[in-house]
Scaffold this active site. Structure first.
Site, PDB file in Angstrom:
ATOM      1  N   LYS A  99     -14.078   0.397  -3.329  1.00  0.00           N
ATOM      2  CA  LYS A  99     -15.116   0.775  -2.441  1.00  0.00           C
ATOM      3  C   LYS A  99     -15.793   1.639  -2.897  1.00  0.00           C
ATOM      4  CE  LYS A  99     -11.994   0.768   1.881  1.00  0.00           C
ATOM      5  NZ  LYS A  99     -11.429   1.810   2.825  1.00  0.00           N
TER       6      LYS A  99
ATOM      7  N   GLU B 174       0.805  -1.082   0.038  1.00  0.00           N
ATOM      8  CA  GLU B 174      -0.067   0.047   0.041  1.00  0.00           C
ATOM      9  C   GLU B 174       0.804   1.152   0.141  1.00  0.00           C
ATOM     10  OE1 GLU B 174      -4.598  -0.915   1.863  1.00  0.00           O
ATOM     11  OE2 GLU B 174      -3.110   0.166   2.928  1.00  0.00           O
TER      12      GLU B 174
ATOM     13  N   HIS C  56       9.823 -26.305  -0.651  1.00  0.00           N
ATOM     14  CA  HIS C  56       9.191 -27.628  -1.287  1.00  0.00           C
ATOM     15  C   HIS C  56       7.967 -27.312  -2.388  1.00  0.00           C
ATOM     16  CE1 HIS C  56      11.403 -30.667   0.930  1.00  0.00           C
ATOM     17  NE2 HIS C  56      11.537 -29.894   1.768  1.00  0.00           N
TER      18      HIS C  56
END
Length: 435
Positions: free
Chosen positions: A426, A282, A311
């Site tokens: 938003k 951010e 792995h």
């Protein structure tokens, strides 16, 4: 906490020294902000660990809300409102055997199955509302996820326990819509300094209150942060490791290494990596720079756990494109039971070199082997080593990283403290909900 970087990083000492000179004016600015010890600038989150008023308010609220009966703390928030708290809690809950922490349950993304599981779990295991504490965190009260979850959790327990509002604490900007709405209902409120952004707020009531309620020693947490601040404000390149870490990330970015992998060799530190992932993403991922020029700058943060991810993505890291810079994180000591492979083994002929070997020594050997493999491939990395996994060491790491990202943002000429593109989703969501 020890910080190191290795010669194969591709960044020379002269380059570090030259770039450090560019940071000197900004270091002076931060030192001035630190001396004022107020919250008048965006960087003032560096003062939170020294804010005794915040600690007093939190301790007063703890006395009012927390008793020996408390079993569960529900933290409702998303992003910076809970990732820091989760990071510290997850790091410490397995090592504090002598004084176990109260259980914190985190609710972020609205999810029916998750909500049903967590709420029914609490309901089945408490008989008194004093056994429950709900902490709802939003700087403004405008976060749809947090308010939705708060309303659902509140109504769920209100049908069981009258006056459940007595067990709710709202953490928000003082004077925000959420703050005012809570006070109108006589719900306890705790303040977030207005200019402290969510991802920089872990040492405010956002993190300190639920952690203190759970039994975390917040004094030691803040002590670790304060001790790191002295070095992070130093004008000497040999003392300011946070600046050096930022310089190496900056220099590697200029070499087209756009991925920063935090490789943690303790599973309980995974959430600490996720907290840093938000902090870096951010703060540094920006469409425009300070001059409003479109630049599309960003370093993609990833989180790896040793030895599990050796792995899964180890082949990619060691054999794939050289587009990454890595920071290895480990601890010299871990407060846990030591398990070793016994002398009389079930399968003595399989991997014979692990006989009498402890799990802790094995993971240490794997980390050393990984670093050697990185060196041979000339893959750049830095290393952070904790003395142990405690409140103090975690506080040191988090403050170190917040300074690092501030310095990195300055070098990249970015607005480190905003997140304008988060508002894109938003606003579109609110349009959908209001149709």
């Amino acid at each position: 906490m020890k910080f190191e970087y290795q010669n194969t990083s591709g960044v020379t000492k002269s380059q570090i020294n030259m770039t450090f000179e560019r940071l000197r004016p900004y270091i002076s600015t931060l030192k001035g902000i630190s001396k004022k010890n107020t919250y008048e600038q965006l960087e003032a989150s560096i003062n939170a660990p020294s804010d005794e008023k915040i600690v007093k308010v939190i301790n007063k609220t703890i006395k009012q809300k927390v008793s020996d009966k408390l079993k569960y703390i529900i933290v409702i928030g998303i992003g910076g409102s809970n990732l820091g708290t989760m990071a510290i809690y997850e790091a410490l809950k397995k090592v504090k055997r002598s004084s176990p922490l109260k259980e914190i349950l985190f609710i972020d993304t609205p999810d029916d199955l998750d909500l049903e599981y967590l709420l029914s779990k609490v309901e089945q295991n408490i008989t008194d509302k004093e056994e429950l504490l709900i902490c709802s965190i939003s700087k403004s009260g405008g976060t749809a996820e947090t308010i939705t979850n708060t309303e659902i959790v509140y109504s769920y327990f209100e049908r069981i326990y009258p006056n459940i509002s007595e067990r709710l604490v709202v953490v928000s900007n003082e004077g925000s819509k959420y703050w005012k709405a809570a006070q109108e209902k006589n719900i306890t409120t705790l303040p977030i300094p207005e200019l402290v952004g969510g991802r920089y707020s872990v040492f405010t009531p956002v993190g300190l209150f639920p952690l203190a309620a759970a039994g975390v020693d917040i004094k030691k947490l803040l002590l670790g942060a304060k001790e790191v601040s002295e070095g992070a404000l130093a004008k000497s390149v040999t003392k300011n490791n946070a600046a050096v870490s930022a310089i190496i990330l900056y220099r590697q970015y200029k070499k087209d290494r756009y991925i920063h992998d935090t490789f943690l060799f303790h599973k309980q530190l995974e959430s600490l990596g996720k907290w840093y992932r938000q902090l870096l993403a951010e703060s540094i991922g920006k469409e425009k720079n300070k001059h409003e020029k479109v630049v599309h700058v960003g370093i993609t943060p990833t989180v790896s756990i040793g030895s599990t991810d050796l792995h899964s993505v180890g082949q990619l890291y060691l054999g794939g494109p050289k587009d990454k810079i890595t920071t290895f994180v480990s601890a010299l000591k871990v407060q846990s039971f030591l398990f070793s492979v016994p002398k009389n083994r079930l399968f003595p002929n399989l991997v014979p070199m692990v006989s009498n070997l402890s799990a802790h020594k094995l993971i240490g050997a794997i980390m050393q082997g990984t670093k050697i493999a990185y060196k041979k491939k000339r893959l750049p990395y830095m290393e952070i080593t904790f003395d142990d996994i405690t409140e103090k060491s975690i506080g040191s790491f988090m403050q170190f990283k917040m300074f690092e990202v501030m310095y990195l943002g300055h070098l990249l000429n970015l607005h480190t403290f905003d997140q304008p593109n988060v508002e894109n989703y938003k606003s579109e969501t609110k349009k959908i909900l209001t149709k």
